[in-house]
Structure formats: C-alpha cells, structure tokens
Design a protein around this motif. Structure first.
Motif, PDB file in Angstrom:
ATOM      1  N   GLU A 198       0.871  -1.172   0.000  1.00 42.36           N
ATOM      2  CA  GLU A 198       0.000   0.000   0.000  1.00 42.36           C
ATOM      3  C   GLU A 198       0.906   1.220   0.000  1.00 42.36           C
ATOM      4  N   LEU A 199       1.228   1.712  -1.170  1.00 48.35           N
ATOM      5  CA  LEU A 199       2.261   2.736  -1.310  1.00 48.35           C
ATOM      6  C   LEU A 199       1.964   3.985  -0.509  1.00 48.35           C
ATOM      7  N   ALA A 200       0.699   4.359  -0.384  1.00 48.58           N
ATOM      8  CA  ALA A 200       0.338   5.594   0.317  1.00 48.58           C
ATOM      9  C   ALA A 200       0.630   5.510   1.811  1.00 48.58           C
ATOM     10  N   LYS A 201       0.729   4.290   2.335  1.00 47.01           N
ATOM     11  CA  LYS A 201       0.955   4.122   3.767  1.00 47.01           C
ATOM     12  C   LYS A 201       2.418   3.807   4.103  1.00 47.01           C
ATOM     13  N   CYS A 202       3.263   3.747   3.115  1.00 48.15           N
ATOM     14  CA  CYS A 202       4.665   3.347   3.335  1.00 48.15           C
ATOM     15  C   CYS A 202       5.570   4.542   3.563  1.00 48.15           C
TER      16      CYS A 202
END
Length: 942
Positions: A81-85
C-alpha cells in the motif's frame, strides 16, 4: 543488515530493483547460499517473466529496468500500500550509468511518494573533466563501455542539489566523502584511527582524491523529516560557498596577482613520486628516491642547465650513493656551502627510516641517525648564512603509524637534539608544510593529525639561543585562517610544498580539508608581513597566482617535489594511483615562472653513472663535527638513549610499538634497590646453594671465542669472589630442568623475590612474560648479542653502561649466520672493528639503581659494570602474536621461525648451483642476493 540489525529491521521490507537478468542471478545466489537464504522466511519464487521474481517476509527481488517506471510502480502497488509506506531509496553508483533523461525522470518519480528519502552515492567532477583524477576515472569507465552519464550535466554539488530541487524534492543536502571523513560529527577520531589498524596505510592523497570525487546526497520530501534534519545541521546552505568551487577572489586575499605560467622544461627518464630534490646550485638539480612505477627507488635523476660541461659526478648536487637504501617521503635540505642533509623517509608504511646523510662536495657520508625514525616530516635550514647552519625537523610518522610532534635540531657539531618547546605545542601531525621566514623563525601550516583529519592550523616558530643552548618558541596563529572558511580550506593542506620565489612565498599543491582544490588555488601565494615592533611575528597575506593551468598537460600536484627557479619555482615528479582506474604521472620538470617561456633556460638530463652492486659495503658514517671521510676512534661515539617518563600501561605500549630503546624513569621496582646489599643477599639466599657462573680470563667475554668457562660453586662463594674483583658473571637458570625451562625469578629465588616488583606501568610485560632473569656481575663485560624477545632491564645495585645497536646495523656487527652473538668486543681497547661497528650507529645508556631500560627485539647490546659489580633483574616478554619458533627457547633468543626456515632454503638454493663453473654460480647467487635484499627493503606496491 538483516543479519546484524534484526530488531531494527523488524518492520522493514527490503526491495531490490535491478535488471531482470541480474535479478535472476542474485536469486540463484541467495538460494544456493545458506547464510543468505537463512535470513528469509516464506520464500516464494516466480517465473522470470514476472517483475517480482522473489518474495519473502522481508525481501523482494524485482527485475525491472528503471527506465520503465510504469511497470515498476505497478509491480510495487500489487505488493504494497504505497500511500501508507515510508520509503528510503538508496542508489550506490548506479543512477549515473543511466541515460540522463531517464535518471532525471526516476528522481522526479520518486519525489511523488508522500514520506520518502532518497540517498544517492556516486561520482562527480568538482574540478572539471580535465582534472587528472577525473580524466583517468572517466576514461576507465569509457573503456569498460559503461560511461558515466550524469557527471557532465551535473558536475558539482550545487548542480546536483538543483537537480533534485527542480525534480520536486523539498530538502536536499550533499557532501563529498572527504568532507564527511573530516567531520567529527560523521566519523569520530576513534573510527578514523581504525583505518591504520586494518593495515599500515599511507595512501592519504590517493584516498582524498577518490573521496573528493564521490558524494553522498540526501533528499527528503517529508516535512517532519526536513525539520528534524535541519535541526541536526544537515542544511546544504552552509556548504554552497565551498562546494560551488567558486573562483571569486575572497576579501581576505591580497590584490597582488603575478602572471605565473607553467612551462615543460625536460622529460624525466623515471616516473617517481614522493622523492626529494637536491638543488645546491642554480645549474644542477637532482631528484632522488621516491616511489616508481613498481617499487621504491634508490636512483637519482640529475638535470643541468644546457651547455654546462658537467658530468653527473662533477657537481655539488651529485646523487646520493647507491649505498643509501631505497626510500620515499624523505627530505633533502640545502645547507649552502655546507652541503645537503638527507633525513629519514620510509620503506613500507610501517618501516620508517632513521638514517641521515650529509653531502659535502660530491660525497655523501652517513651522519647521526634520527632519535626516532621518521617520514612525512618537515625540514628546513636554520641559522645565519656564513655561520654554522642546521636543519630543523618537526613532526612526521614513525613505525606502526605513530605520529610525532618533536622539534629536532641537527648541527654538524653536535648531531641531533630535541628542543624544549616553550609556550604552546602543536599536536602531532605529518605531511605539514614548513618554511623559514628568517634565519631562525618560520611558519608551520596544516598537516594531517594522527586520526587522519586535516588540521586547519597555522603556527609560527622561532629559535632562541641558536648558537649555544637552542630552544623553540611556538605560537598558535590559527585565527588568521580559521575566521574565513574559504581561506582555511585553501591554505591548510596535507602534502603541500612551500618555496620562496621572486613573487613571494608559494604554497604548491597538496590536499585540502573539505573539497578538491580548484585550479586557481593549486598554487597559492603568501606574503609574510612583519608585525610592527614584534620580532619574528608575521601576518600572512595570501594572493592568487593567475590561473597557472597548462595548455600542454594538467598537473596532479601530489607526491611532487619543488625547488626555486629563476623568478619562480620548478616542480618535479608527482602523480597518484587513481583508485582502480589507473595511475596518473606528471612528466619531467615543469617551471612556474613569470618569465616568458621562450626566455626560460633549457635543462637537460645528465647521463647516470654505472650502478654498483648492492652487495658492495656501504660507506661508513661520519660523526657530527668530523671532517669528510675521517674514520678515527671518535666515530664510535654513540647517541644517548632517549629518556621517557611513563604514567600508565598505555604509555609503555606506545614505547613498545615505537621499537626504540628507552630509559624509563620514575618507576618503582620495589624495596630491592635499598635492601639488596651483599650481606643481605648472602644471609637471605641460601649461601650454600649451587649456582652456575661464567668465569672469564679477560675483562671482555666473547661467546664465539668461548674465552670463559662455566663453573659451579656456592652462591655465597660467588658473591665473595666478585667482591674481591673476580671476573665472574651469574645469569640465573631455572632451579628445575634448567636445560628445558626458562628461569622465573619468583620461583627460582623465592627468598628475595618479594623485594622486587614490576611496576604497574609495565602491565604488558607481566601479561606476556617469557622469563625473568637475575643477573649479578663482577668487573666483566657481557658479549655483544641480540634477543628475539623484547625485554626490560631493571637495575638494582651498581652502575652499568650499555651499548645498543639497531637491527639495521646487524650486518656490521660480526654476528655469524644462525647465531645471535657477535665476534666483536666493542668495549675492548683494540679498536680494529671500529670501521664496521660504527656503521651500526650505537646508542648508549648508563643505568643507576632504580632505572629501567626497555630493549626492543633484535637490538644488539652489550653491558659492562662501571663500578666493578652490578645486580639487575631482566624480564623478557613476547610482543608478537605469532612468528616465534616452535619448541624450546630457554633464553628468549631463538630466531623467528621464518628465519630458521629461510636458512634451510638458502642451503637448498646454494646446492642447486653445484656442478656449475664457479663464476657462473656466483653470478646467479649474487643476483639472487640482490633480489632478496630488494625484497627486504622495498615491497612492491600492489
């Protein structure tokens, strides 16, 4: 990192992005290596056609060309989940190989993530593509067909910073690796010092050149991280002035700007760097020693003004004799009509040299050795012309990387003496620049500290009472340069040379502390202005020489030598190994002058004399003050062993590493010094105890001639005999199995052992002790011999004189192969052996009760009581971790295992020539002997 920092990496996922073919090979290696495969859990592999080729709990292997950003983002989105990394992107010397447009697109793409940091390590060219290191590096990668792409679009740090800012990053900082190395906040002094613990290291200029062409950049796009990094001082803004490599003239510089130009005068026959120049007259220049293409050199290139009818051995700058061992990082100081003094230097980085040679006319004679072997030291001529001149030496490195801060003065009348330093004392350093501004005053600039950091310091020194009782006054003037960052950067250097010219004082080449020196700062002028009404005090006014870049070939001003020339200077030799990219050599003699190149004098190389065999004996040393070539009894006058006062075990370990004899004062060896009278010894030790003693027929015992006999007698009778003047000597043996076991004083003489104690400062002696020997002697001299183990000789009763000879003189001491004892009696009135023995440069120590003498391994020594009788305790200890011969060694003088094996190999080699004509056998054996000697003195640089 997964193996070392498991806890810190608990929530981290490592994503490895590389070309698909390389990713496939990496996976094969991981699966075939238990140490790597064992770090991963839940491993899954995919077909090579898929982008993600390996998955695990903490590692993803992604096969994707970084030009294909859409494919890369799609693959990552399926896994994360790129937005949370939170992202840390690292690229180590990889982005620069990409097409510049594709690399810029990658940097812009990475900036779009919300919480991201980009760490980039790669090459740059801070001084342009024509800088010798940069040119060598660029050509290397071109030959490999992997050219460096981005360095031409973004050559310096400011360009790289703008590159990232324009790509959407909110904060960027970049510093080169040499700047980071010199920053205590990035690397502590202790961490820098560990470099020398890995292996003996002295390639500092080459290390700095490499580090100046690689940078570490950090780009951040998270506001919280930007604020935190800014609070830690990570902003680039403070570095822009230096990293921009601006050519703007600083306000602190003088407006004087002479028009100096480089001119190539003559080609050199030999590539050499870190040599030394002998330049006794304007007509002749000799470039001696240094490091050649393969090894250190003994040879000398001699140049003369054209049309001078001189041969190489008919002038005052004649080359040093081949008898002077190959060396580099030494100095040759001109003494006017008194000649030249060659001082020290090194073979390998852990083998400093102490020998010194005086040129008088066309002859070189060995004079007093340095008290401590040195290389990369400073040396200048001091004293008024027409009077007795001397050479002042400061700093340098000794064996095992020890860095010094002694001020040493050599005079022909007295040899070397250490000068008391009044007021401040500069910290130890090497590779500094020093010059005399008057006959007894000068400046010391820069240098490298013991932990490998450039010192931004300027010191002024002056000598008081030069003719009678010289001492030195040193004053810290670093405020003159430290107030201005750019001035400190360009003035305080390592490996620079300072020479007087008609334009003023020129600071030539070297390495600066933070960034690579720019062309306009390669040669910096300094005008020492005397401070009004203050003797020997100066303010330095720097000035720029007009850009001295050459249209013919650019210089790499490291490892070079300099000398005055017409209105300017000449540089000879120099160059560097440019990492793994190749070696760059300067060529021949170059002048830097304000005279029109067409009007400069022409130089030519003189034909070299025939080189004698290395097997020929070396010329004998000349005592300070004696006439050239004289060999009288005065030659044997030794120098005094240095006195040291130690406070803790670390101080003593330092002395052991220096491997120089030392008188240790102020130590407490126990009540034995007062208690061990003859009556006390007779009454305390069993007077009927049988002891084995040496009974000599003459005053001087000789182990090779066996001019003594072994006698067994009661201990009390032995004491009575020596009190009556008998020539007898007791060296204690083990009370049980004396032929098999080393003696241990506490075990073999328990009645008096509590009276003697090894001081706490000698803790390393206790921990590594081999044996402890009681020595009691009448009026007899022990033979000259060496011990393989280090030892401390603790004098308890009487006074004893010792002569000690360094290992470098072993060939002159009459010690037969395979033996450790000499055939010479150096205390004998018969001085027939003087001519040989004096070549070994003895040191002298006189021991009084309570004195402790440290004797390093392989230092040949002999002792003689000066008051008839003597009592001492001698403790031998191991200072090597390995290398001692296996098996029995009762006396601590069995040669090292490698030597014992080598002697057997010599016998095999000699037998291999049996059956050949004698002249042919000798021809090849002499060649092998020369090769072996060369191996001993100079290791190939590999």
């Amino acid at each position: 990192m997964l193996g070392r920092e498991k806890i810190e990496c608990g929530n981290a996922l490592f994503v490895d992005v590389d070309y698909p073919q390389l990713t496939e090979k990496k996976i094969e290696l991981i699966l075939a290596t238990p140490q790597l495969h064992g770090l991963l859990r839940d491993v899954e592999t995919s077909a090579n056609s898929e982008t993600v080729q390996l998955r695990s709990d903490c590692y993803l292997a992604v096969g994707c060309d970084l030009k294909n950003l859409e494919e890369l983002e799609s693959a990552l989105s399926k896994e994360l989940e790129l937005a949370k990394c939170v992202f840390l992107l690292t690229a180590e010397v990889s982005v620069t190989y990409m097409d510049v447009q594709a690399a810029d697109a990658l940097i812009s793409w990475a900036a779009r993530f919300g919480d991201v940091r980009f760490c980039l390590l790669e090459q740059y060219i801070p001084n342009g593509a024509d800088h010798p290191f940069a040119k060598t590096m660029i050509n290397h990668f071109k030959k490999l067909q992997t050219p460096l792409q981005s360095i031409h679009r973004y050559p310096n740090l400011v360009d790289q910073r703008r590159r990232f800012l324009s790509a959407g990053w909110s904060f960027v900082t970049a510093r080169n690796l040499w700047d980071l190395w010199n920053d205590d906040a990035f690397l502590t002094a202790e961490q820098r010092t560990r470099l020398n613990a890995v292996e003996p290291f002295d390639e500092w200029e080459e290390f700095a050149l490499f580090a100046c062409h690689y940078f570490l950049l950090l780009a951040v796009n998270c506001p919280a991280s930007v604020a935190r990094i800014s609070q830690l001082g990570g902003s680039m803004e403070a570095d822009v002035e230096l990293s921009d490599e601006s050519n703007a003239l600083p306000r602190t510089f003088s407006n004087f700007s002479p028009d100096l130009q480089w001119k190539h005068l003559v080609q050199a026959p030999t590539q050499r760097r870190y040599g030394a120049i002998s330049h006794a007259s304007y007509q002749v220049l000799a470039h001696h020693g240094g490091l050649g293409a393969q090894r250190r050199l003994q040879s000398t290139d001699v140049y003369a003004l054209a049309k001078q009818s001189l041969s190489v051995d008919q002038h005052d700058a004649s080359p040093p004799s081949v008898a002077i061992d190959a060396r580099m990082c030494h100095t040759i100081t001109e003494l006017g009509c008194s000649g030249s003094l060659l001082v020290g230097g090194r073979a390998s980085p852990d083998h400093a040299l102490a020998d010194c040679w005086l040129r008088s006319g066309t002859k070189w004679d060995r004079v007093n050795d340095l008290p401590t072997a040195l290389y990369r030291h400073c040396a200048v001529c001091v004293g008024a012309r027409g009077e007795s001149l001397g050479v002042l030496v400061f700093g340098g490195r000794s064996d095992r990387g020890i860095v010094m801060n002694d001020w040493l003065l050599w005079k022909d009348s007295v040899g070397w003496s250490r000068l008391d330093c009044l007021e401040a004392t500069p910290e130890p350093r090497f590779g500094a620049a020093m010059v005399a501004i008057s006959s007894t005053a000068g400046i010391l600039l820069g240098g490298l500290s013991g932990d490998g950091a450039i010192l931004s310091e300027l010191w002024q020194w002056s000598i008081e009472n030069f003719a009678t009782n010289p001492r030195i006054i040193v004053e810290n003037q670093s405020h003159q340069v430290q107030a201005f960052p750019l001035l400190s950067h360009v003035m305080c250097r390592f490996g620079a040379r300072m020479e007087w010219s008609q334009s003023g004082l020129l600071l030539v080449g070297g390495i600066s502390g933070r960034m690579l020196l720019q062309d306009c700062y390669d040669v910096l002028g300094l005008i020492p202005d005397r401070i009004e009404n203050r003797q020997n005090k100066f303010m330095l006014q720097p000035f720029l020489t007009k850009d001295p870049s050459s249209n013919e070939r650019r210089h790499l001003l490291v490892g070079h030598s300099t000398a005055p020339h017409t209105d300017g200077i000449v540089t000879v030799g120099g160059g560097a190994v440019c990492f793994s990219f190749g070696t760059y050599w300067n060529t021949g003699i170059w002048s830097l002058d304000s005279i029109s190149p067409s009007l400069l004098p022409t130089w030519e190389l003189l034909e070299q004399p025939k080189r004698p065999s290395l097997l020929e004996p070396k010329g004998p040393p000349r005592k300070a003050g004696s006439k050239e070539g004289s060999l009288g009894n005065s030659l044997s006058s030794p120098t005094t062993v240095s006195t040291k006062r130690i406070k803790n075990p670390i101080d003593f370990e330092h002395i052991v590493r220096m491997s120089q004899p030392a008188m240790l004062q102020g130590l407490d060896v126990g009540p034995c010094v007062k208690k061990w009278t003859w009556d006390y010894l007779k009454n305390t030790v069993n007077s009927e105890r049988q002891v084995v003693v040496h009974e000599a027929a003459t005053q001087h015992m000789n182990f090779q001639d066996k001019n003594f006999k072994y006698s067994t007698k009661p201990f009390g009778v032995f004491l009575d005999d020596i009190n009556s003047g008998a020539r007898q000597y007791l060296r204690s043996l083990a009370s049980e199995k004396p032929a098999d076991k080393p003696t241990e004083f506490a075990v073999d003489y328990p009645e008096i052992a509590p009276d003697f104690q090894l001081p706490e400062e000698l803790q390393t002696v206790k921990e590594h002790a081999h044996s402890s020997v009681l020595r009691i002697s009448g009026p007899v001299t022990i033979w000259l011999h060496y011990d393989v183990m280090a030892n401390v000789l603790c004098q308890v009763r009487g006074t004893k004189r010792l002569l000690l000879y360094p290992p470098s003189g072993v060939l002159y001491l009459g010690i037969p192969p395979g033996a450790s004892s000499s055939t010479f009696s150096v205390f004998d009135d018969d001085r027939s052996s003087d001519e040989l023995v004096t070549r070994a440069h003895p040191q002298e120590a006189v021991l009084h009760p309570g004195d402790v003498l440290f004797i390093p391994p392989l230092w040949a020594h002999t002792a003689s009581p000066t008051e008839g009788t003597s009592v001492a305790v001698n403790v031998f200890f191991r200072n090597l971790e390995r290398g001692y011969a296996a098996g029995r060694d009762v006396y601590g003088n069995r040669d090292l295992q490698a030597y014992e094996k080598g002697r057997k190999d010599v016998e095999k080699i000699a037998k291999a020539f049996d059956g050949l004509p004698p002249d042919m056998g000798r021809f090849y054996m002499e060649r092998l002997a020369e090769e072996l000697r060369a191996k001993a003195l100079q290791k190939d640089i590999g």
